[in-house]
Motif scaffolding. Structure first.
Motif, PDB file in Angstrom:
ATOM      1  N   ARG A 138      -4.802  -9.563  -9.825  1.00  0.00           N
ATOM      2  CA  ARG A 138      -4.175  -9.151  -8.574  1.00  0.00           C
ATOM      3  C   ARG A 138      -2.752  -9.668  -8.393  1.00  0.00           C
ATOM      4  O   ARG A 138      -1.979  -9.102  -7.616  1.00  0.00           O
ATOM      5  CB  ARG A 138      -5.021  -9.623  -7.387  1.00  0.00           C
ATOM      6  N   THR A 139      -2.368 -10.731  -9.096  1.00  0.00           N
ATOM      7  CA  THR A 139      -1.107 -11.400  -8.789  1.00  0.00           C
ATOM      8  C   THR A 139       0.107 -10.514  -9.024  1.00  0.00           C
ATOM      9  O   THR A 139       0.948 -10.330  -8.140  1.00  0.00           O
ATOM     10  CB  THR A 139      -0.983 -12.698  -9.604  1.00  0.00           C
ATOM     11  N   ALA A 140       0.240  -9.953 -10.233  1.00  0.00           N
ATOM     12  CA  ALA A 140       1.428  -9.153 -10.546  1.00  0.00           C
ATOM     13  C   ALA A 140       1.501  -7.861  -9.729  1.00  0.00           C
ATOM     14  O   ALA A 140       2.569  -7.534  -9.199  1.00  0.00           O
ATOM     15  CB  ALA A 140       1.471  -8.856 -12.045  1.00  0.00           C
ATOM     16  N   PRO A 141       0.402  -7.095  -9.571  1.00  0.00           N
ATOM     17  CA  PRO A 141       0.497  -5.901  -8.714  1.00  0.00           C
ATOM     18  C   PRO A 141       0.861  -6.237  -7.273  1.00  0.00           C
ATOM     19  O   PRO A 141       1.636  -5.508  -6.640  1.00  0.00           O
ATOM     20  CB  PRO A 141      -0.914  -5.296  -8.799  1.00  0.00           C
ATOM     21  N   ARG A 142       0.332  -7.327  -6.749  1.00  0.00           N
ATOM     22  CA  ARG A 142       0.668  -7.717  -5.373  1.00  0.00           C
ATOM     23  C   ARG A 142       2.155  -8.043  -5.247  1.00  0.00           C
ATOM     24  O   ARG A 142       2.835  -7.569  -4.332  1.00  0.00           O
ATOM     25  CB  ARG A 142      -0.168  -8.927  -4.986  1.00  0.00           C
ATOM     26  N   ASP A 143       2.680  -8.843  -6.174  1.00  0.00           N
ATOM     27  CA  ASP A 143       4.096  -9.193  -6.104  1.00  0.00           C
ATOM     28  C   ASP A 143       4.981  -7.974  -6.340  1.00  0.00           C
ATOM     29  O   ASP A 143       6.083  -7.878  -5.777  1.00  0.00           O
ATOM     30  CB  ASP A 143       4.414 -10.288  -7.123  1.00  0.00           C
TER      31      ASP A 143
END
Length: 451
Positions: free
Chosen positions: A137-142
């Motif tokens: 989830r980290t990269a898509p969220r950022d």
């Protein structure tokens, strides 16, 4: 809610009032606020577990510092490796919300499983799966944050998100402390409440976060797309990002500094042993870091937008070095714990949102999640190595020599990072302006430009 998922809006974008007056755009987009709310709720859940985990494993299960270092490294290393997959998938399917939702859902699913795991093996597997969700989830969220924000406000947007995220980090340990103080089976009660909160975060994501990063272009009445769909993102395009000099420099510095950044759990354990804080107060230690982070995340992000991300980023690591120095050589002052936690929080405020803001300024929009994942993965893998090394050094040499070695390494790595990230022009620094895309990466109309 609206998410600009094709290109960052221009800093000059304004709205016009009925009487012709130009209205200022909001400081941050609704997408940033919605994602911040999801992160706030999810961090309450995660930090409830994180706050009690070191004490549970070392005092409850009898794990050695070396064993805890290995587990803590695994906890973060799995997330690092999966970040690449999450970032590439989000860009490839052009639906950042879908991939982020899968990551949030997997993490939520793992929380109730901790109720049934009371030995090191099962706990290790569950934590690895939970970190897999975080990595997805980290990269898509950022990427959603950066694509919904003007180029000259990236630091502020990430600061706002990190402040909301940190609010959850502030509330999580407090909730764990309260649960432990009233529940008979304290640890199981913490894990159960954490699971319920994690489910709430997924519900908010599904209902309130706008879809973006992959919606098809609008179709006219005839049924054909009015705008040609871009070519699918290939693995070669993702690997080609490493040819961007500024992104490569940011990756090198993130790895170097990550290799000497002692994990939060070890900082709190060191602080407890140095000051003699009672076990029942241990879950409250992250509150000090989170409170300072919460207060300073937005000002630090705005400052980075104005004076340069390099300066703020390196200053943050200088503050962390000062915290190590206090743990090593300061006398036993009553305010020592507060000073160390304040410096720890200032370090995060100056680095946690500033680094992705700098990365976002170097990567074309269609590969934004992949670029963020590349740098995030390098940093997290470096911190995985630091956890292993520090745990081993603690077991072999003791806490003082281990922390002194980390401090010396951080000083050297910060000096190297200062050279690698040297400004290329007055007022500029690598990562603050976009480089040309690699030769095999199609030119894009939407690379962002930072002041």
């Amino acid at each position: 809610m609206y998410l600009a998922d094709r290109s960052a809006p221009s800093p000059a974008d304004t709205q016009t009032a009925p009487d012709g007056r130009r209205l200022r755009a909001p400081a941050v987009s609704s997408a940033v606020l919605a994602l911040g709310t999801v992160s706030l709720i999810t961090d309450v859940s995660s930090e409830m577990v994180t706050a009690v985990l070191p004490l549970y494993l070392i005092a409850g299960l009898g794990l050695s510092p070396l064993g805890f270092g290995a587990l803590d490294g695994l906890y973060n290393g799995v997330s690092a490796l999966v970040q690449l997959t999450g970032g590439h998938l989000a860009d490839r399917v052009r639906n950042h919300k879908l991939i982020a939702g899968i990551g949030y859902g997997l993490s939520a699913l793992c929380k109730p499983l901790l109720l049934f795991a009371h030995s090191l093996g099962p706990i290790s597997v569950i934590l690895a799966l939970e970190r897999t969700g975080k990595g997805l989830r980290t990269a898509p969220r950022d990427a959603m944050i950066s694509l919904s924000t003007p180029a000259d406000a990236q630091g502020r947007a990430f600061g706002v998100h990190r402040a909301m995220d940190t609010t959850g980090a502030l509330l999580g340990p407090l909730a764990a402390f309260l649960v432990l103080s009233v529940a008979v089976d304290g640890y199981d009660a913490v894990f159960g409440v954490s699971a319920c909160v994690a489910v709430l975060g997924v519900v908010v994501l599904m209902l309130f976060v706008p879809s973006g990063g992959g919606e098809a272009p609008p179709r006219p009445a005839g049924g054909r797309s009015a705008v040609a769909r871009p070519d699918p993102v290939r693995l070669r395009d993702a690997l080609g990002l490493l040819r961007l000099p500024r992104l490569r420099n940011l990756s090198i510095c993130a790895v170097l500094l990550g290799l000497t950044t002692v994990s939060d759990a070890f900082v709190y354990l060191l602080l407890q042993r140095r000051t003699g804080i009672a076990d029942q107060w241990f879950p409250l230690l992250p509150l000090g870091t989170a409170a300072v982070f919460l207060l300073l995340a937005v000002p630090a992000g705005s400052l980075a937008d104005r004076i340069g991300r390099r300066t703020v980023f390196l200053t943050g690591h200088g503050l962390l070095l000062a915290g190590y120095g206090l743990l090593l050589w300061a006398p036993d002052w009553p305010p020592l714990p507060y000073l160390v936690l304040a410096l720890h929080g200032m370090f995060y405020a100056a680095t946690d949102g500033v680094l992705p803001a700098a990365v976002a300024a170097t990567v074309p929009g269609r590969l934004r999640a992949t670029g963020l994942a590349l740098v995030g993965t390098g940093q997290a893998l470096a911190r995985f190595g630091c956890s292993l090394a520090f745990g081993g050094a603690w077991s072999l040499w003791g806490t003082g020599p281990a922390l002194a070695a980390a401090a010396a390494g951080l000083l050297c790595c910060a000096a190297v990072a200062g050279l690698v990230l040297r400004p290329e022009a007055p007022g500029g620094a690598p990562g603050d302006t976009p480089a040309d895309p690699p030769a095999d990466t199609p030119a894009l109309p939407d690379p962002t430009r930072s002041p």
